[in-house]
Design a protein around this motif. Structure first.
Motif, PDB file in Angstrom:
ATOM      1  N   LEU A  53      27.533  34.603  37.072  1.00 26.09           N
ATOM      2  CA  LEU A  53      27.129  35.486  38.173  1.00 26.09           C
ATOM      3  C   LEU A  53      27.112  36.956  37.765  1.00 26.09           C
ATOM      4  CD1 LEU A  53      28.905  33.892  41.259  1.00 26.09           C
ATOM      5  CD2 LEU A  53      26.452  34.072  40.847  1.00 26.09           C
ATOM      6  N   VAL A  54      28.061  37.379  36.934  1.00 25.45           N
ATOM      7  CA  VAL A  54      28.120  38.789  36.518  1.00 25.45           C
ATOM      8  C   VAL A  54      26.864  39.156  35.733  1.00 25.45           C
ATOM      9  CG1 VAL A  54      29.374  40.481  35.129  1.00 25.45           C
ATOM     10  CG2 VAL A  54      30.637  38.901  36.578  1.00 25.45           C
ATOM     11  N   PHE A  87      29.566  48.453  37.053  1.00 25.63           N
ATOM     12  CA  PHE A  87      29.421  47.177  37.757  1.00 25.63           C
ATOM     13  C   PHE A  87      30.375  46.134  37.183  1.00 25.63           C
ATOM     14  CE2 PHE A  87      27.454  42.937  37.764  1.00 25.63           C
ATOM     15  CZ  PHE A  87      27.526  42.675  39.125  1.00 25.63           C
ATOM     16  N   GLN A  88      30.473  46.067  35.853  1.00 25.04           N
ATOM     17  CA  GLN A  88      31.384  45.117  35.203  1.00 25.04           C
ATOM     18  C   GLN A  88      32.834  45.404  35.619  1.00 25.04           C
ATOM     19  OE1 GLN A  88      31.636  45.443  30.937  1.00 25.04           O
ATOM     20  NE2 GLN A  88      32.639  43.468  30.714  1.00 25.04           N
ATOM     21  N   TYR A  89      33.218  46.660  35.582  1.00 21.76           N
ATOM     22  CA  TYR A  89      34.586  47.033  35.961  1.00 21.76           C
ATOM     23  C   TYR A  89      34.861  46.617  37.411  1.00 21.76           C
ATOM     24  CZ  TYR A  89      38.825  49.670  36.751  1.00 21.76           C
ATOM     25  OH  TYR A  89      40.121  50.010  37.071  1.00 21.76           O
ATOM     26  N   LEU A  90      33.954  46.972  38.304  1.00 21.87           N
ATOM     27  CA  LEU A  90      34.126  46.653  39.724  1.00 21.87           C
ATOM     28  C   LEU A  90      34.174  45.144  39.948  1.00 21.87           C
ATOM     29  CD1 LEU A  90      34.324  47.706  42.639  1.00 21.87           C
ATOM     30  CD2 LEU A  90      31.826  47.602  42.730  1.00 21.87           C
ATOM     31  N   SER A  91      33.324  44.399  39.254  1.00 22.05           N
ATOM     32  CA  SER A  91      33.301  42.936  39.386  1.00 22.05           C
ATOM     33  C   SER A  91      34.636  42.328  38.980  1.00 22.05           C
ATOM     34  CB  SER A  91      32.197  42.331  38.518  1.00 22.05           C
ATOM     35  OG  SER A  91      30.947  42.794  38.916  1.00 22.05           O
ATOM     36  N   VAL A  92      35.119  42.754  37.817  1.00 22.46           N
ATOM     37  CA  VAL A  92      36.394  42.224  37.315  1.00 22.46           C
ATOM     38  C   VAL A  92      37.527  42.604  38.263  1.00 22.46           C
ATOM     39  CG1 VAL A  92      38.063  42.336  35.423  1.00 22.46           C
ATOM     40  CG2 VAL A  92      35.631  42.229  34.927  1.00 22.46           C
ATOM     41  N   TYR A  93      37.528  43.830  38.721  1.00 21.42           N
ATOM     42  CA  TYR A  93      38.570  44.299  39.641  1.00 21.42           C
ATOM     43  C   TYR A  93      38.575  43.466  40.926  1.00 21.42           C
ATOM     44  CZ  TYR A  93      41.164  47.228  42.858  1.00 21.42           C
ATOM     45  OH  TYR A  93      42.063  47.671  43.789  1.00 21.42           O
ATOM     46  N   LEU A  94      37.390  43.246  41.500  1.00 26.82           N
ATOM     47  CA  LEU A  94      37.308  42.485  42.751  1.00 26.82           C
ATOM     48  C   LEU A  94      37.710  41.024  42.568  1.00 26.82           C
ATOM     49  CD1 LEU A  94      34.065  43.974  44.341  1.00 26.82           C
ATOM     50  CD2 LEU A  94      36.436  44.330  45.073  1.00 26.82           C
ATOM     51  N   VAL A  95      37.315  40.417  41.448  1.00 25.81           N
ATOM     52  CA  VAL A  95      37.711  39.023  41.187  1.00 25.81           C
ATOM     53  C   VAL A  95      39.232  38.938  41.048  1.00 25.81           C
ATOM     54  CG1 VAL A  95      37.628  37.161  39.474  1.00 25.81           C
ATOM     55  CG2 VAL A  95      35.521  38.267  40.214  1.00 25.81           C
ATOM     56  N   GLU A  96      39.834  39.906  40.360  1.00 27.21           N
ATOM     57  CA  GLU A  96      41.295  39.923  40.229  1.00 27.21           C
ATOM     58  C   GLU A  96      41.956  40.109  41.589  1.00 27.21           C
ATOM     59  OE1 GLU A  96      42.310  42.993  37.430  1.00 27.21           O
ATOM     60  OE2 GLU A  96      41.321  41.961  35.769  1.00 27.21           O
TER      61      GLU A  96
END
Length: 176
Positions: A53-54, A87-96
């Motif tokens: 998805l990312v 976007f990658q940073y935000l995605s990882v942060y939200l998944v965590e």
């Protein structure tokens, strides 16, 4: 159908194709990297299907920002690098935050930000942004234009998106 409506439909159709293509490519890239690093195939995806998805959303977003290939490479590199790294940073942060799982960890790589992104991946993203905008998207767009069976094409796209959505719902339910 008006000219503007046709243009919007064409853009949406291309974005859906880009979403699917980059989701599959992303899964392949991550699988190959995992195979090289771990010497074994590890299925490390949020979804059950072979799809990232990312990468899908990132590829679609950069394609939306640069809807044609007439931009200077330096602009694509800078905007692609900054935007997709954020976007990658935000995605990882939200998944965590939401799922309490760590998708990846770059703490052992120099120049990282909280292990979520690093300079190396940003350089790769910059290079990938140029490949996407200058070469891959124009190639895909030419192939879409040549496709003769529009209804079949739209049906297949809809079916693939349905599979992705169902898998995402099942994955979310599984994690909660």
């Amino acid at each position: 159908m008006s000219k503007e409506s046709k243009k919007q439909t064409w853009l949406l159709e291309r974005l859906v194709v880009f979403f699917i293509v980059y989701g599959i490519i992303g899964w392949l890239i991550e699988s190959i990297i995992s195979l090289i690093i771990n010497h074994t195939f590890l299925y490390e995806s949020f979804l059950h299907i072979p799809f990232s998805l990312v990468y899908a959303i990132g590829g679609m977003l950069i394609s939306l920002i640069f809807q044609d290939d007439d931009h200077e490479i330096l602009i694509i590199v800078l905007i692609g690098g900054i935007f997709l790294t954020a976007f990658q940073y935000l995605s990882v942060y939200l998944v965590e935050l939401i799922f309490d799982i760590k998708m990846w960890n770059y703490t052992n790589i120099k120049f990282n930000i909280q292990g979520r992104v690093c300079a190396l991946t940003t350089l790769i993203i910059m290079f990938a942004s140029v490949l996407i905008i200058k070469y891959i998207n124009p190639y895909i767009t030419r192939k879409i234009k040549r496709f003769r069976y529009k209804q079949t094409f739209e049906f297949v796209l809809s079916l693939i998106i349905l599979i992705i959505v169902v898998d995402a719902v099942i994955s979310i339910i599984f994690f909660f």
